[in-house]
Design an enzyme around this catalytic site. Structure first.
Site, PDB file in Angstrom:
ATOM      1  CD1 TRP A  11      -2.271  -1.970   0.184  1.00  0.00           C
ATOM      2  CD2 TRP A  11      -3.440  -0.726   1.633  1.00  0.00           C
ATOM      3  NE1 TRP A  11      -3.530  -2.497   0.263  1.00  0.00           N
ATOM      4  CE2 TRP A  11      -4.274  -1.750   1.148  1.00  0.00           C
ATOM      5  CE3 TRP A  11      -3.954   0.185   2.565  1.00  0.00           C
ATOM      6  CZ2 TRP A  11      -5.607  -1.888   1.553  1.00  0.00           C
ATOM      7  CZ3 TRP A  11      -5.280   0.042   2.974  1.00  0.00           C
ATOM      8  CH2 TRP A  11      -6.099  -0.976   2.462  1.00  0.00           C
ATOM      9  CE  LYS A  12       4.518   1.152  -4.313  1.00  0.00           C
ATOM     10  NZ  LYS A  12       5.141   1.551  -5.559  1.00  0.00           N
ATOM     11  CD  GLU A  97       8.010   3.300  -4.219  1.00  0.00           C
ATOM     12  OE1 GLU A  97       7.405   3.084  -3.165  1.00  0.00           O
ATOM     13  OE2 GLU A  97       7.506   3.110  -5.354  1.00  0.00           O
ATOM     14  CD  GLU A 163       8.374  -4.597  -6.691  1.00  0.00           C
ATOM     15  OE1 GLU A 163       7.153  -4.702  -6.840  1.00  0.00           O
ATOM     16  OE2 GLU A 163       8.892  -3.772  -5.923  1.00  0.00           O
ATOM     17  N   GLY A 169       4.813   1.701 -10.938  1.00  0.00           N
ATOM     18  CA  GLY A 169       3.936   2.872 -10.977  1.00  0.00           C
ATOM     19  C   GLY A 169       3.884   3.583 -12.312  1.00  0.00           C
ATOM     20  N   GLY A 229       1.474  -2.907  -6.278  1.00  0.00           N
ATOM     21  CA  GLY A 229       1.416  -1.604  -5.630  1.00  0.00           C
ATOM     22  C   GLY A 229       0.046  -0.971  -5.824  1.00  0.00           C
ATOM     23  N   GLY A 230      -0.039  -0.053  -6.779  1.00  0.00           N
ATOM     24  CA  GLY A 230      -1.252   0.735  -6.996  1.00  0.00           C
ATOM     25  C   GLY A 230      -2.547  -0.062  -7.003  1.00  0.00           C
TER      26      GLY A 230
HETATM   27  P1  PGA Z   1       2.964  -0.742  -8.841  1.00  0.00           P
HETATM   28  O1  PGA Z   1       4.012  -0.895  -7.640  1.00  0.00           O
HETATM   29  O2  PGA Z   1       2.174  -2.036  -8.884  1.00  0.00           O
HETATM   30  O3  PGA Z   1       2.136   0.428  -8.483  1.00  0.00           O
HETATM   31  O4  PGA Z   1       3.769  -0.561 -10.092  1.00  0.00           O
HETATM   32  C1  PGA Z   1       4.676  -2.107  -7.409  1.00  0.00           C
HETATM   33  C2  PGA Z   1       5.567  -1.977  -6.211  1.00  0.00           C
HETATM   34  O5  PGA Z   1       6.140  -0.887  -6.003  1.00  0.00           O
HETATM   35  O6  PGA Z   1       5.732  -2.948  -5.456  1.00  0.00           O
END
Ligand code: PGA
Length: 246
Positions: A11-12, A97, A163, A169, A229-230
């Protein structure tokens, strides 16, 4: 070797107490999914509440990062033991990140993976090349080096997430051939390093996984699931991705 698939949602820095409704929709929908492990990794402020809400269900909760240390004078940090105490059973380490914004090196990521093992958490160790590295033809070398340096000495409770940084993203993904080739390379190195145990390590793909591309990506050899992620912020999308394993 059959490996049980895993779909993890990162979920960041998104989610408030009110987001529990989304989690409940995931738990509800998960009941009709096939053989697949599900982990939701919310921000640290939500871990205890989410862990309480998923108790007794097939959904697990994970952290997005942990300290290398078990406790001490490390203001703002959270240890793997604390995540475990809050009800988490997994933690993401070395997300791009974290590597980028917090300067985490492979050595730090490795220490965090060891911390996760120490606390009894599943460690989802992230690796991946940048666009520039891929364009220079260095993707395989970069990913191999990150893998070798970021993993602990044993593969116990380790999951690897490939990744590509440029896919995170952005809505871009590597071609299925590129994903296959990289996951094959990662598998080879895991087997060379951990022998039989290396075959059991799950390798997730992450970077713009959506319901529309999940089937094609997750069907590839040595792709044992996804780090999302998103799309993981929406129960419907997260469940549709995990639903590939129905
Ligand atoms: P994303 O992110 O699916 O939004 O590209 C993946 C992640 O950062 O694990």
């Amino acid at each position: 070797m059959t490996r049980r698939p895993l779909v993890a949602g990162n979920w960041k820095m998104n989610g408030l107490q009110a987001s529990i409704g989304e989690l409940k929709r995931i738990v509800e929908g998960a009941q009709s999914l096939g053989d697949v492990d599900l982990i939701v990794c919310p921000p640290a402020t939500l871990i205890a509440g989410f862990a309480a809400a998923v108790r007794g269900t097939r959904v697990c909760v994970g952290g997005q990062d942990c300290s290398t240390q078990p406790a001490g004078a490390y203001t703002g940090d959270i240890s793997a033991e604390m995540l475990r105490d809050a009800g988490a059973t997994a933690v993401i380490v070395g997300h791009s990140e974290r590597r980028h914004y917090h300067g985490e090196t492979d050595a730090i990521v490795r220490a965090k993976a060891i911390a996760a093992q120490r606390a009894g958490l599943l460690a989802i160790v992230c690796i991946g090349e940048t666009r520039a590295e891929r364009d220079r033809g260095q993707a395989r070398r970069v990913v191999s080096g990150q893998l070798d340096r970021s993993l602990p000495d044993t593969s116990k409770d380790i999951v690897v997430a490939y990744e590509p940084v440029w896919a995170i993203g952005t809505g871009l993904t590597p071609t299925p051939d590129d994903v296959s080739a990289m996951h094959g390379l990662i598998r080879e190195r895991l087997s060379a390093r951990f022998a039989e145990a290396g075959h059991a390590v799950r390798i997730l793909y992450g970077g713009s996984v959506k319901p529309a591309n999940a089937k094609a990506l997750l069907a590839l050899e040595n792709v044992d699931g996804a780090l999302v992620g998103g799309a993981s912020l929406y129960a419907g999308e997260f469940l549709a991705i995990a639903g590939v394993y129905r």
